[in-house]
Structure formats: C-alpha cells, structure tokens
Design a protein around this motif. Structure first.
Motif, PDB file in Angstrom:
ATOM      1  N   ASP A   1       0.826  -1.211   0.000  1.00 47.48           N
ATOM      2  CA  ASP A   1       0.000   0.000   0.000  1.00 47.48           C
ATOM      3  C   ASP A   1       0.859   1.259   0.000  1.00 47.48           C
ATOM      4  N   ARG A   2       1.889   1.281   0.830  1.00 44.44           N
ATOM      5  CA  ARG A   2       2.758   2.464   0.894  1.00 44.44           C
ATOM      6  C   ARG A   2       3.498   2.675  -0.423  1.00 44.44           C
ATOM      7  N   THR A   3       3.947   1.602  -1.027  1.00 49.86           N
ATOM      8  CA  THR A   3       4.707   1.719  -2.274  1.00 49.86           C
ATOM      9  C   THR A   3       3.831   2.219  -3.412  1.00 49.86           C
ATOM     10  N   LEU A   4       2.642   1.643  -3.534  1.00 48.47           N
ATOM     11  CA  LEU A   4       1.761   2.027  -4.634  1.00 48.47           C
ATOM     12  C   LEU A   4       1.111   3.390  -4.396  1.00 48.47           C
ATOM     13  N   SER A   5       0.856   3.725  -3.131  1.00 45.27           N
ATOM     14  CA  SER A   5       0.206   5.005  -2.830  1.00 45.27           C
ATOM     15  C   SER A   5       1.082   6.198  -3.193  1.00 45.27           C
ATOM     16  N   LYS A   6       2.389   6.017  -3.203  1.00 45.10           N
ATOM     17  CA  LYS A   6       3.271   7.125  -3.585  1.00 45.10           C
ATOM     18  C   LYS A   6       3.641   7.081  -5.063  1.00 45.10           C
ATOM     19  N   GLY A   7       2.990   6.190  -5.823  1.00 42.89           N
ATOM     20  CA  GLY A   7       3.244   6.124  -7.257  1.00 42.89           C
ATOM     21  C   GLY A   7       4.585   5.510  -7.601  1.00 42.89           C
ATOM     22  N   GLY A   8       5.084   4.637  -6.733  1.00 45.65           N
ATOM     23  CA  GLY A   8       6.391   4.029  -6.969  1.00 45.65           C
ATOM     24  C   GLY A   8       6.270   2.804  -7.856  1.00 45.65           C
ATOM     25  N   PHE A   9       6.310   3.007  -9.172  1.00 46.51           N
ATOM     26  CA  PHE A   9       6.061   1.915 -10.099  1.00 46.51           C
ATOM     27  C   PHE A   9       7.329   1.448 -10.840  1.00 46.51           C
ATOM     28  N   ILE A  10       8.048   2.382 -11.467  1.00 45.30           N
ATOM     29  CA  ILE A  10       9.152   1.999 -12.352  1.00 45.30           C
ATOM     30  C   ILE A  10      10.448   2.690 -11.919  1.00 45.30           C
ATOM     31  N   LEU A  11      11.462   1.890 -11.574  1.00 43.30           N
ATOM     32  CA  LEU A  11      12.809   2.384 -11.254  1.00 43.30           C
ATOM     33  C   LEU A  11      12.785   3.559 -10.275  1.00 43.30           C
ATOM     34  N   GLN A  12      12.058   3.382  -9.187  1.00 36.34           N
ATOM     35  CA  GLN A  12      12.029   4.401  -8.151  1.00 36.34           C
ATOM     36  C   GLN A  12      13.015   4.031  -7.034  1.00 36.34           C
ATOM     37  N   GLU A  13      12.910   4.736  -5.892  1.00 36.39           N
ATOM     38  CA  GLU A  13      13.919   4.600  -4.850  1.00 36.39           C
ATOM     39  C   GLU A  13      13.999   3.192  -4.270  1.00 36.39           C
ATOM     40  N   ASP A  14      12.916   2.420  -4.372  1.00 40.21           N
ATOM     41  CA  ASP A  14      12.947   1.069  -3.820  1.00 40.21           C
ATOM     42  C   ASP A  14      13.943   0.188  -4.570  1.00 40.21           C
ATOM     43  N   VAL A  15      14.080   0.401  -5.869  1.00 43.87           N
ATOM     44  CA  VAL A  15      15.076  -0.349  -6.638  1.00 43.87           C
ATOM     45  C   VAL A  15      16.475   0.013  -6.152  1.00 43.87           C
ATOM     46  N   ALA A  16      16.746   1.289  -6.018  1.00 41.05           N
ATOM     47  CA  ALA A  16      18.065   1.729  -5.549  1.00 41.05           C
ATOM     48  C   ALA A  16      18.347   1.238  -4.132  1.00 41.05           C
ATOM     49  N   ASN A  17      17.336   1.255  -3.273  1.00 42.07           N
ATOM     50  CA  ASN A  17      17.525   0.778  -1.901  1.00 42.07           C
ATOM     51  C   ASN A  17      17.849  -0.720  -1.873  1.00 42.07           C
ATOM     52  N   PHE A  18      17.136  -1.476  -2.682  1.00 40.24           N
ATOM     53  CA  PHE A  18      17.394  -2.915  -2.737  1.00 40.24           C
ATOM     54  C   PHE A  18      18.787  -3.192  -3.277  1.00 40.24           C
ATOM     55  N   GLU A  19      19.177  -2.510  -4.319  1.00 36.65           N
ATOM     56  CA  GLU A  19      20.517  -2.696  -4.880  1.00 36.65           C
ATOM     57  C   GLU A  19      21.591  -2.368  -3.849  1.00 36.65           C
ATOM     58  N   ALA A  20      21.352  -1.339  -3.055  1.00 31.92           N
ATOM     59  CA  ALA A  20      22.318  -0.974  -2.010  1.00 31.92           C
ATOM     60  C   ALA A  20      22.434  -2.083  -0.967  1.00 31.92           C
ATOM     61  N   LYS A  21      21.319  -2.730  -0.631  1.00 30.45           N
ATOM     62  CA  LYS A  21      21.368  -3.814   0.347  1.00 30.45           C
ATOM     63  C   LYS A  21      22.112  -5.028  -0.197  1.00 30.45           C
ATOM     64  N   ILE A  22      21.953  -5.322  -1.469  1.00 32.89           N
ATOM     65  CA  ILE A  22      22.697  -6.430  -2.072  1.00 32.89           C
ATOM     66  C   ILE A  22      24.192  -6.110  -2.085  1.00 32.89           C
ATOM     67  N   ARG A  23      24.536  -4.879  -2.450  1.00 32.88           N
ATOM     68  CA  ARG A  23      25.959  -4.491  -2.434  1.00 32.88           C
ATOM     69  C   ARG A  23      26.552  -4.666  -1.046  1.00 32.88           C
ATOM     70  N   ALA A  24      25.832  -4.227  -0.038  1.00 29.21           N
ATOM     71  CA  ALA A  24      26.329  -4.317   1.330  1.00 29.21           C
ATOM     72  C   ALA A  24      26.429  -5.772   1.780  1.00 29.21           C
ATOM     73  N   HIS A  25      25.434  -6.575   1.434  1.00 32.24           N
ATOM     74  CA  HIS A  25      25.417  -7.978   1.857  1.00 32.24           C
ATOM     75  C   HIS A  25      26.589  -8.747   1.281  1.00 32.24           C
ATOM     76  N   LEU A  26      26.941  -8.444   0.035  1.00 27.59           N
ATOM     77  CA  LEU A  26      28.023  -9.163  -0.642  1.00 27.59           C
ATOM     78  C   LEU A  26      29.342  -8.405  -0.599  1.00 27.59           C
ATOM     79  N   ASP A  27      29.319  -7.171  -0.077  1.00 28.85           N
ATOM     80  CA  ASP A  27      30.519  -6.327  -0.051  1.00 28.85           C
ATOM     81  C   ASP A  27      31.114  -6.237  -1.454  1.00 28.85           C
ATOM     82  N   ILE A  28      30.287  -5.836  -2.404  1.00 29.59           N
ATOM     83  CA  ILE A  28      30.702  -5.763  -3.803  1.00 29.59           C
ATOM     84  C   ILE A  28      30.336  -4.396  -4.360  1.00 29.59           C
ATOM     85  N   GLU A  29      31.051  -3.995  -5.392  1.00 23.19           N
ATOM     86  CA  GLU A  29      30.930  -2.619  -5.871  1.00 23.19           C
ATOM     87  C   GLU A  29      29.597  -2.295  -6.535  1.00 23.19           C
ATOM     88  N   HIS A  30      29.043  -3.214  -7.317  1.00 19.49           N
ATOM     89  CA  HIS A  30      27.853  -2.896  -8.103  1.00 19.49           C
ATOM     90  C   HIS A  30      26.816  -4.013  -8.003  1.00 19.49           C
TER      91      HIS A  30
END
Length: 375
Positions: free
Chosen positions: A24-53
C-alpha cells in the motif's frame, strides 16, 4: 501429516499484514518503475556481498543475457557450463550468439567439474560459466586455475546461491559478474519474477544499467550519443520493495535452512544407501545457503513413492532432465557422471517456513523407508 514440497501461499501469509502495508505504501506514492525502492534494494545487495555494483533486472535469465552482452560475448565464442543446471543459462548463451557447450559434473559435489572443463576446451572456447547449484559455490579455486592457465573468462550463474561463499568470498568475486534469481521459491524470492547482476567492474555495471532500460542513461533518458542496443528488463519497483524488506530477514531465513540441513544430515548420515550433500558444520571452505536439499540414492523412485504415499512432497530438479539430455536443441554430449546423477537424485522439502514437526516427519518417513528394506 502433510508436508508439501513447497507451500507457495505461505510466502505471503507468513507476514501478510506487513506485506499489505508495504504494498500500500509503495503504490500510494506512485512508486512503479525504477524508483527509490530499486536503488535501496541494490544498495542492500551491495552491502550484503561487499561488492561494488548490484543491478536489479526483470529476472535471472535476462540478468545472464545482459551480462554476456555487456562482456562482448558473440558468435565467435563457445562457453562451457555444467549439465547439472537449469536451461536458462544455456538459453542465455544461445541468445547472446555464442554456443553453449555442456560438460560433466564432479562426482563429489555434483557441481561443475574442472577436469571436464579441461577436456572440452578447444580453439573456440572463450569462457566458463560455473553454475552454483543448491546454494553452494563451485570449487572456484580449481575452476579459476584452469581459466587463468588457459586464458578463459569466467561468468557466474548464482541463481541459487545468494550469500553462499567459497573461501570467504561470495559469488561475483570470482568472475567478471554473477547473476541471481529472485523467483518466489528462491532463498530470497519476490512475488513474481525478478533478478539481479553483481560485478566489481565499472564498465560492465554501466552497460547493464543502461541496457536494462532501453539504453537510457542515469537520468533515464536516451542520450544522443547512445552506443548500446538496450531492451526492457527493469526490476519492477514493487518487487524491489518486497525484496528490500525481505533482505532485512535474510540471514535469519538462511540460518533456518542451515538448521534444517543439519538435522537432515544428523538423521541420515548412518544410512549407507543415501548420498548426502556436505553438512553445514562439515564444510571447511564452503558456506552453503541450502536453496535445496538434494540427495542421491539408487532407491530414488521407490523412496519418492513411499514419501508421497505418506504425504511428503519431493521433486526431481528440472524434471530430471540434465542439459545434455536436450538433444533436440543440438546438444551432443555423452556425460557419464551427470547421467548417473540424474538417475539417482531428488530433492527433499527445504525452506525456512518448515516447522520442526514437519522436519521431524520428513526424517521419520525417510528412516522408515530404509529400515524396511535391505540397503
């Protein structure tokens, strides 16, 4: 008692209220395509694996294809990969223009055999694609030694191995890139298709980021000097939000899988007719995340029937088809170890949602089968 191999609805129902709020929170703010949630998830994967990209994409298959294209793979290339793998890796190689060459597996860990790699290298071979199956990374010391000595590149299909490690290093450290699948039943799964690619190389990351979105730049615009043919395989923002939330519990869920694997190991180690994967506490160089718990037994079909008759679900991975069996696709390889393996292999229930009572029942039902027959 019933123990399905996998209860799909539980993926949602185990945390339904939080998922409803998140969606509900994601859709209510119009977060559909390549919004901050994608960047946040990518940052968590980078941190989890300690990798650059880390780059989120639509699915694991397109992740491989984009990686191959970013690495410049084409019709002049032949890429070696194991027969114990899902067809997606071979398909991606094919659609990159290259030729997939299927090789045998190691009899000890059932993953890509360095010896079979060596035996199948020819003048057209340019790369090796280890496939890290069941949550275990291949023996990358042996594979990378062959690759370095023979001048071959390494690309990792880690669809089943997010967070698994070999000698302390995760997938993505051994090759030019590694890819992951976030299909619902994976150790980290969304509520639909999703995937990702990780790399230490800036140029590959830049190309994949662009190609996933029609060749667009970091501002999501097609530049006038565009020099790469892109496509549409973006990670949906809603899937990214779900995956980002699940990442916060990922270590807990992997810990539960390893706990179940340890219980299976302790219960079945004395059954001589069963060939087990290495247990969590046995592995010296590996940290396994146990996407699956795959066993071998010459009594495979009878054991599956006994388990099914008593309410326990099992499967044979990929429908029991090794890649070298797919002769209609022009694959021509006679691989003795992989052939034997697929005559004996099966998967027992393995996921973090299993209860202790369900694990007990699986163990008791397997033990009952072998106690009633001459091993």
């Amino acid at each position: 008692m019933k123990v399905p191999f996998f209860e799909w609805s539980k993926l949602y129902l185990e945390d339904r209220e939080n998922y409803i709020d998140l969606i509900d929170r994601t859709l209510s703010k119009g977060g559909f395509i390549l919004q901050e949630d994608v960047a946040n998830f990518e940052a968590k994967i980078r941190a989890h694996l300690d990798i650059e990209h880390a780059i989120g994409v639509s699915d694991g298959t397109n992740a491989i294809l984009l990686g191959l294209r970013a690495s410049g793979v084409g019709p002049a290339d032949e890429i070696l990969l194991p027969s114990h793998a899902f067809i997606a890796a071979a398909q991606s190689i094919h659609f990159s223009g290259a030729k997939p060459v299927i090789v045998d597996i190691d009899p000890d860990d059932w993953l890509l055999s360095a010896e079979s790699i060596e035996a199948n290298i020819n003048e057209r071979t340019t790369a090796i694609m280890p496939v890290h199956v069941n949550g275990r990374i291949c023996n990358m010391e042996k594979i990378c030694e062959v690759a370095e000595r023979r001048g071959l590149r390494v690309f990792e299909d880690a669809a089943q191995a997010l967070g698994a490690r070999f000698d302390g290093a995760p997938a993505g450290y051994f090759g030019e890139w590694a890819t992951f699948s976030f299909y619902p039943s994976k150790t980290l799964g969304s509520f639909g298709d999703a995937g990702g690619l990780v790399t230490r190389h800036d140029d590959i990351a830049e190309k994949v980021m662009s190609m996933r979105n029609h060749g667009a730049d970091e501002n999501k615009m097609i530049p006038t000097d565009i020099d790469v043919w892109g496509t549409n395989c973006r990670l949906d923002n809603l899937h990214a939000a779900i995956l980002s939330y699940k990442m916060d519990h990922y270590e807990r869920d992997i810990g539960r899988r390893r706990q179940i694997a340890k219980r299976y190991q302790n219960a079945f180690i004395g059954i001589s007719a069963m060939n087990l994967p290495e247990g969590p506490e046995e592995a010296q160089r590996h940290y396994d995340v146990f996407q699956n718990y795959e066993i071998r037994t010459k009594h495979r079909d009878a054991l599956r029937k006994h388990l099914a008759d008593n309410g326990v679900g099992t499967i044979i991975q990929w429908g029991g088809l090794a890649l070298h069996d797919l002769t209609g696709l022009g694959i021509d390889a006679k691989l003795e170890e992989a052939t034997r393996f697929f005559e004996e292999t099966m998967l027992l229930p393995m996921n973090h949602m299993l209860t202790d009572e369900q694990v007990d029942y699986v163990i008791e039902t397997v033990q009952q089968f072998f106690s009633e027959r001459d091993e």
